[in-house]
Scaffold this motif. Structure first.
Motif, PDB file in Angstrom:
ATOM      1  N   ALA A 170      -2.793  35.807 -27.287  1.00 15.89           N
ATOM      2  CA  ALA A 170      -3.912  35.940 -28.217  1.00 15.89           C
ATOM      3  C   ALA A 170      -3.400  36.123 -29.634  1.00 15.89           C
ATOM      4  O   ALA A 170      -2.320  36.694 -29.857  1.00 15.89           O
ATOM      5  CB  ALA A 170      -4.774  37.135 -27.824  1.00 15.89           C
ATOM      6  N   TYR A 198      -8.631  33.985 -31.578  1.00 19.65           N
ATOM      7  CA  TYR A 198      -9.864  34.772 -31.607  1.00 19.65           C
ATOM      8  C   TYR A 198     -10.407  34.835 -33.022  1.00 19.65           C
ATOM      9  O   TYR A 198      -9.717  34.489 -33.994  1.00 19.65           O
ATOM     10  CB  TYR A 198      -9.611  36.180 -31.070  1.00 19.65           C
ATOM     11  N   ASN A 203     -11.410  41.450 -31.656  1.00 22.25           N
ATOM     12  CA  ASN A 203     -11.743  40.687 -30.449  1.00 22.25           C
ATOM     13  C   ASN A 203     -10.504  40.364 -29.622  1.00 22.25           C
ATOM     14  O   ASN A 203     -10.541  40.389 -28.383  1.00 22.25           O
ATOM     15  CB  ASN A 203     -12.461  39.395 -30.827  1.00 22.25           C
ATOM     16  N   GLN A 206      -9.465  43.523 -27.760  1.00 17.67           N
ATOM     17  CA  GLN A 206     -10.384  43.820 -26.654  1.00 17.67           C
ATOM     18  C   GLN A 206     -10.040  43.006 -25.404  1.00 17.67           C
ATOM     19  O   GLN A 206      -9.994  43.545 -24.287  1.00 17.67           O
ATOM     20  CB  GLN A 206     -11.827  43.539 -27.081  1.00 17.67           C
ATOM     21  N   ASP A 207      -9.782  41.710 -25.584  1.00 16.20           N
ATOM     22  CA  ASP A 207      -9.459  40.877 -24.427  1.00 16.20           C
ATOM     23  C   ASP A 207      -8.067  41.164 -23.883  1.00 16.20           C
ATOM     24  O   ASP A 207      -7.815  41.017 -22.679  1.00 16.20           O
ATOM     25  CB  ASP A 207      -9.604  39.391 -24.788  1.00 16.20           C
ATOM     26  N   VAL A 212      -7.725  39.804 -20.064  1.00 12.87           N
ATOM     27  CA  VAL A 212      -8.138  38.396 -20.149  1.00 12.87           C
ATOM     28  C   VAL A 212      -6.957  37.538 -20.591  1.00 12.87           C
ATOM     29  O   VAL A 212      -6.771  36.412 -20.110  1.00 12.87           O
ATOM     30  CB  VAL A 212      -9.325  38.235 -21.119  1.00 12.87           C
TER      31      VAL A 212
END
Length: 337
Positions: A170, A198, A203, A206-207, A212
């Motif tokens: 990410a 993201y 965000n 968070q993932d 995720v």
């Protein structure tokens, strides 16, 4: 053919002298007006554009500095978050603002260096701005979810190289310093990891916390609280030296992976054409704020490296960064649309 001064009549010579005097008076008045505007500046609230969402490193730095600069300048400073397009939306808004000293921009590697190579068309140009001064660097970390099973950089590198494309990472967005840092890391290590961009750091974190995505490149301001709480694990630092707040986390250089030295950075910019006395006054106040021990300690607590610099130094730095990163972007055929 022009006449020789001796050939002019006394009246003509007097007229020319008056015109010359008027020209000098006009120049003096112009200079006085510019200096006067700087002396009066600021006399109303200031808007500080941050081209990323609230909660990220860029936002953190601006919100730490704004109260102190507001106190020094005697005016309210309003943070205006305008995320999107790798910082392009907020940067474009700043570029189209009046050049009067009442709109500031937090400019970073993304907006001031990467975007001009990543995007085929940009609504703004770096030349639309004038530098005020460098503020801080954000060390970048390779961070993993503890449940992902990566216990060391050696194991991480072995796994990602053994299974190209199996793992993803990410970042706060395409063209962000975090994205380009991983591209540099992939280039130096010969690995392939899928990029999951993201809309901002919050965000992405968070993932990552939810599992995720198994890993991310994050700056210290965004990741240190989660690392300290044991919710994330830092495997390595992407800059040339260790982070003081994470003394046990090695650099990639120490681990034998050469040529990995990158950090996010933030500089303060104004729209091109802002009166130079205003630019100089703001630059002086910025350096004064960054030198305050309490403020500097607060920034360093979140892993930032306070790096004050003047306008000329920031301009040179942007040029140096552009030469380095545009080459990598071309070589890796990176693009954002």
């Amino acid at each position: 053919m022009s006449s020789h001064p001796q050939d002019l009549s006394p009246a003509r010579r007097a007229s020319l002298r008056r015109l010359g005097l008027l020209g000098l008076l006009s120049l003096a008045a112009s200079a006085q007006a510019e200096n006067g505007s700087a002396a009066a500046w600021p006399n109303r609230p200031i808007k500080w554009i941050v081209a990323y969402p609230a909660g990220g490193g860029s936002d953190f730095l601006a919100r730490q500095l704004a109260p102190q600069l507001s106190k020094q300048l005697g005016q309210q400073i309003l943070i205006d978050n305008r995320p999107g397009a790798g910082g392009g939306i907020g940067t474009d808004a700043a570029a189209k603002s009046a050049a009067d000293g009442y709109t500031w921009l937090s400019g970073d590697n993304g907006a001031m260096v990467f975007n001009s190579a990543m995007y085929k068309k940009l609504p703004y140009a770096v030349s639309d701005f004038q530098a005020v001064g460098l503020m801080a660097r954000f060390p970048l970390l390779l961070v993993v979810n503890p449940q992902a099973g990566f216990s060391s950089v050696g194991q991480w590198l072995s796994d990602v190289k053994k299974s190209p494309g199996k793992f993803s990472y990410a970042s706060p967005g395409v063209g962000s310093p975090h994205h380009l840092a991983m591209e540099l890391l992939k280039d130096r290590s010969g690995s392939f990891i899928v990029h999951v961009p993201y809309r901002g750091t919050v965000n992405a974190v968070q993932d990552l916390l939810a599992g995720v995505v198994p890993m991310a490149i994050l700056d210290t301001a965004a990741s240190l609280p989660q690392i300290r709480a044991g919710k994330l694990r830092a495997l390595a630092v992407l800059s040339s030296k260790r982070v003081a707040q994470l003394p046990d986390v090695p650099t990639f250089e120490e681990l034998g992976l050469k040529g990995v030295d990158v950090s996010a950075w933030q500089g303060l910019f104004l729209p091109r054409g802002t009166p130079e006395p205003v630019n100089q006054k703001l630059g002086a106040e910025l350096q004064k704020a960054l030198a305050l021990p309490e403020l500097k300690a607060r920034l360093e607590e979140f892993g930032l490296e306070v790096t004050p610099g003047d306008a000329a130094g920031l301009s040179r730095f942007v040029q140096q960064e552009t030469e380095i990163w545009h080459r990598l972007i071309r070589e890796r055929k990176l693009a954002a649309e």
